[in-house]
Design a protein around this motif. Structure first.
Motif, PDB file in Angstrom:
ATOM      1  N   LEU A 526       0.702  -1.072  -0.053  1.00 39.82           N
ATOM      2  CA  LEU A 526      -0.006  -0.205  -0.182  1.00 39.82           C
ATOM      3  C   LEU A 526       0.640   1.184  -0.110  1.00 39.82           C
ATOM      4  CD1 LEU A 526      -2.725  -1.092   2.576  1.00 39.82           C
ATOM      5  CD2 LEU A 526      -3.070  -1.035  -0.078  1.00 39.82           C
ATOM      6  N   GLY A 527       2.057   1.139   0.599  1.00 37.83           N
ATOM      7  CA  GLY A 527       2.798   2.600   0.676  1.00 37.83           C
ATOM      8  C   GLY A 527       3.489   2.642  -0.668  1.00 37.83           C
ATOM      9  N   ASN A 528       3.819   1.610  -1.395  1.00 38.38           N
ATOM     10  CA  ASN A 528       3.981   1.705  -2.786  1.00 38.38           C
ATOM     11  C   ASN A 528       2.925   2.147  -3.741  1.00 38.38           C
ATOM     12  OD1 ASN A 528       6.718   0.937  -2.097  1.00 38.38           O
ATOM     13  ND2 ASN A 528       6.332  -1.288  -2.632  1.00 38.38           N
ATOM     14  N   GLY A 529       1.841   2.435  -3.251  1.00 41.28           N
ATOM     15  CA  GLY A 529       0.703   2.724  -4.099  1.00 41.28           C
ATOM     16  C   GLY A 529       0.058   1.635  -5.010  1.00 41.28           C
ATOM     17  N   ASP A 530       0.210   0.505  -4.585  1.00 42.36           N
ATOM     18  CA  ASP A 530      -0.423  -0.777  -5.034  1.00 42.36           C
ATOM     19  C   ASP A 530      -1.896  -0.755  -4.799  1.00 42.36           C
ATOM     20  OD1 ASP A 530       2.077  -1.358  -6.340  1.00 42.36           O
ATOM     21  OD2 ASP A 530       2.444  -2.778  -4.638  1.00 42.36           O
ATOM     22  N   LEU A 531      -2.556  -1.640  -5.757  1.00 44.49           N
ATOM     23  CA  LEU A 531      -3.924  -1.874  -5.623  1.00 44.49           C
ATOM     24  C   LEU A 531      -4.041  -3.510  -5.049  1.00 44.49           C
ATOM     25  CD1 LEU A 531      -6.915  -1.206  -5.876  1.00 44.49           C
ATOM     26  CD2 LEU A 531      -7.054  -2.403  -8.336  1.00 44.49           C
ATOM     27  N   VAL A 532      -4.388  -3.687  -3.546  1.00 43.10           N
ATOM     28  CA  VAL A 532      -4.100  -4.876  -2.987  1.00 43.10           C
ATOM     29  C   VAL A 532      -5.510  -5.459  -2.906  1.00 43.10           C
ATOM     30  CG1 VAL A 532      -3.279  -6.007  -0.911  1.00 43.10           C
ATOM     31  CG2 VAL A 532      -2.012  -3.971  -1.821  1.00 43.10           C
ATOM     32  N   CYS A 533      -5.486  -6.667  -3.095  1.00 43.94           N
ATOM     33  CA  CYS A 533      -6.768  -7.364  -2.925  1.00 43.94           C
ATOM     34  C   CYS A 533      -6.682  -8.753  -1.858  1.00 43.94           C
ATOM     35  CB  CYS A 533      -7.570  -7.948  -4.256  1.00 43.94           C
ATOM     36  SG  CYS A 533      -8.931  -8.713  -4.082  1.00 43.94           S
ATOM     37  N   LEU A 534      -7.515  -8.809  -1.252  1.00 46.01           N
ATOM     38  CA  LEU A 534      -7.531 -10.099  -0.308  1.00 46.01           C
ATOM     39  C   LEU A 534      -9.046 -10.581  -0.370  1.00 46.01           C
ATOM     40  CD1 LEU A 534      -9.277  -9.085   2.692  1.00 46.01           C
ATOM     41  CD2 LEU A 534      -7.112  -7.645   3.009  1.00 46.01           C
ATOM     42  N   PHE A 535      -8.895 -12.182   0.308  1.00 51.60           N
ATOM     43  CA  PHE A 535     -10.184 -12.716   0.303  1.00 51.60           C
ATOM     44  C   PHE A 535     -10.413 -13.087   1.597  1.00 51.60           C
ATOM     45  CE2 PHE A 535      -8.178 -13.169  -3.857  1.00 51.60           C
ATOM     46  CZ  PHE A 535      -9.042 -13.079  -4.764  1.00 51.60           C
TER      47      PHE A 535
END
Length: 607
Positions: A526-535
């Motif tokens: 998230l700090g790198n500006g990514d789009l993160v998805c969890l289930f």
């Protein structure tokens, strides 16, 4: 995430003037070229015609080696709209000279004009493709490139028809050649006027030093391009496409005359089928990819080219040669429509193959060198075309194979070369599997996804889970996604191949792994500006699922990034081993997003 209609671009000033400019350029290029080639082929003896046609081909290819690289540098250094206007103004004077050359039957001027038109195209091509990303949004690029290819081939088609028919029914000095002349001039003037409405496209590298040596500059750009494998292999695939298409196109006059036994209008009919096919295939790319910039449909196009090529070669081998047949006589013969259908299919799958490749080159190349990389593509295209011209001589004149056999051989070579490219860049196959999953295993639709940020950090929580869920999300979101996955999912054979070559590394967790590490990996992403998805409910059995839910909720406790719930309505999952459900083939899955919530509210996914 909204769906886009590519045809709306034809009502936008940022696209329509460019579209008309490139269409008129393609028209003038082809009306002159085809008029000249038809007159050479049908007004001279076979030996003279072949010699002059080969010379004409050389004159047409040479400017791509001489001027493309410099054109790319100029396009990166200066305003592209200004360069286009200068080129369109020069086109007026070139076609005036071309009209004079045709009317007065000057072979020297004919070849000079052919060289100038080729130089015009060699300079114009990298500019037209480099300007698109400046005037179009990223999600419009696939559709815009499809329309650009359609416009180019529309110009090719109309120019081919006009040039072939007018030249076929006239002799030097008769009114038909005057018609070709004034048509070219009027179209060139119209193209220049439309170019004046192209919006400005400021320099992307104003301090670029122009290198005038095409060899050293081409080598420099090649070394730069190799550092981005997806762009490099996309360029190689583009060049291979032009090799294959040139192998078929170059034989159409001889194929029509010697294999089919038909007259000049049948050449035009076959070229029409091919050009219309490419235009249709190019326009299909927007709907097939849903506007996403993906390699996914490239293998579909590659397979289609091979099957259509094999069908064309086989049908031609079975065709009974006619004697000076007109269009009507040809169409009444057995196998005539099969040849036309396979030719059209060759064009359709060619369009599906080539448009995504150009789009990926534009999208993944740094804007400061984009036009230069596109100019390198032009040079390699020309090199491959020269290579197939020489190979055609070997195959047809030395080895004495027939034209239908050549068509079959090229189709088989296509499978071999494309397989090699796919092995060198597995992303082709990864995107194909993702595309296949979202189009054929299920039929996905989506809505209410505009609230997901297009840039910057964002956290997604998807429900339900399952092995198919990540693939559907990959195909839906244009942004790369970093998935938080249990190791059991990540190590599944096909999924492991996909995640390894997807371009972003997933965050792997299991019961034995420390929560701090998983939480730290998510926060770093998230700090790198990514789009993160969890289930929040990943797993294959109830106990394992519960353990993973608790783990995921705890590692998110210190994260403040807004979390967007994603729902895959219609996706079956395995809640426990006693009640497994199979996902029905072509079942509908609708992907929606809810309003942003806090990470602590992920418990709503378990209800």
């Amino acid at each position: 995430m909204a769906q886009h209609n590519q045809f709306k671009l034809l009502c936008r000033r940022r696209f329509l003037p460019l579209f008309l400019s490139l269409t008129t350029a393609a028209f003038n290029d082809n009306i002159f070229k085809n008029a000249l080639l038809v007159m050479l082929a049908f007004r001279l003896s076979e030996g003279q015609a072949n010699a002059l046609i080969n010379l004409a081909t050389g004159f047409y290819i040479l400017p791509y080696f001489l001027f493309s690289i410099t054109a790319g540098q100029l396009a990166d250094k200066y305003d592209k709209s200004v360069i286009i206007r200068i080129l369109k103004l020069a086109e007026i004077f070139i076609v005036i000279l071309g009209a004079y050359a045709l009317i007065y039957n000057s072979r020297t001027l004919d070849f000079l004009v052919l060289f100038l038109l080729a130089a015009h195209t060699a300079i114009f091509s990298p500019v037209q493709y480099a300007i698109l990303p400046q005037h179009l949004q990223r999600q419009e690029l696939m559709g815009g490139n499809g329309l650009a290819q359609m416009g180019s081939f529309a110009g090719v088609l109309i120019g081919t028809i006009a040039g072939s028919l007018l030249a076929g029914y006239t002799k030097p000095g008769q009114p038909g050649l005057f018609d070709i002349g004034w048509i070219m001039v009027i179209v060139a003037i119209f193209g220049y006027l439309t170019s004046r409405w192209i919006p400005t496209a400021p320099s992307s590298a104003p301090k670029l030093h122009i290198g005038w040596n095409p060899l050293s500059q081409a080598w420099r750009i090649l070394r730069l391009t190799i550092k981005t494998p997806s762009v490099f292999y996309a360029i190689i695939a583009c060049s291979w496409f032009w090799l294959v298409s040139s192998a078929y196109l170059a034989q159409i006059p001889s194929f029509t005359r010697n294999i089919l036994g038909a007259r000049e209008p049948v050449i035009t009919l076959i070229l029409c089928c091919l050009s219309i096919g490419v235009a249709v295939g190019s326009l299909m790319c927007e709907s097939l990819s849903r506007g996403r910039i993906t390699f996914g449909i490239v293998p579909v196009g590659a397979l289609g080219i091979t099957l259509a090529g094999l069908g064309l070669g086989w049908s031609a081998a079975q065709f009974e040669t006619l004697s000076g047949a007109s269009v009507a006589e040809y169409l009444r013969s057995d196998g005539a429509y099969a040849i036309l259908i396979y030719t059209a299919l060759l064009g359709i799958f060619g369009g599906i193959f080539i448009v995504p490749l150009y789009t990926i080159i534009q999208d993944r190349t740094e804007k400061t060198v984009r036009a230069q990389v596109l100019s390198l593509n032009n040079v390699l295209n020309a090199f491959f075309i020269v290579a197939i011209s020489l190979l055609n001589i070997v195959f047809l004149d030395v080895l004495k194979i027939t034209i239908p056999q050549l068509f079959i051989l090229i189709a088989l070579l296509n499978i071999a070369v494309i397989t090699f490219l796919f092995c060198k860049l597995p992303e082709f196959i990864v995107h194909l599997i993702i595309w296949f999953s979202s189009r054929l295993l299920v039929r996905t639709t989506h809505g209410n996804l505009n609230q997901i940020p297009k840039k910057g950090a964002a956290l997604l929580a998807c429900s339900p889970d399952g092995k198919l869920a990540p693939l559907l999300l990959m195909d839906t979101f244009s942004r790369p996604i970093r998935f938080v996955l249990p190791r059991s999912i990540y190590e599944a054979p096909v999924l492991h191949f996909i995640f390894k070559n997807y371009g972003t590394n997933p965050i792997i967790h299991d019961i034995t792994e420390g929560e701090e590490k998983v939480s730290g990996d998510i926060q770093n992403a998230l700090g790198n500006g990514d789009l993160v998805c969890l289930f929040p409910s990943t797993g294959t059995n109830k106990d394992h699922t519960q353990d993973n839910r608790v783990s995921i909720n705890r590692v998110l406790s210190g994260i403040t990034t807004p979390l967007f719930p994603i729902f895959l309505q219609g996706l079956n999952t395995h809640r426990n081993n006693k009640s497994k459900k199979r996902q029905k083939l072509l079942s509908k899955v609708h992907i929606t997003a809810g309003a942003a919530i806090t990470p602590e509210d992920t418990k709503t996914f378990h209800q």
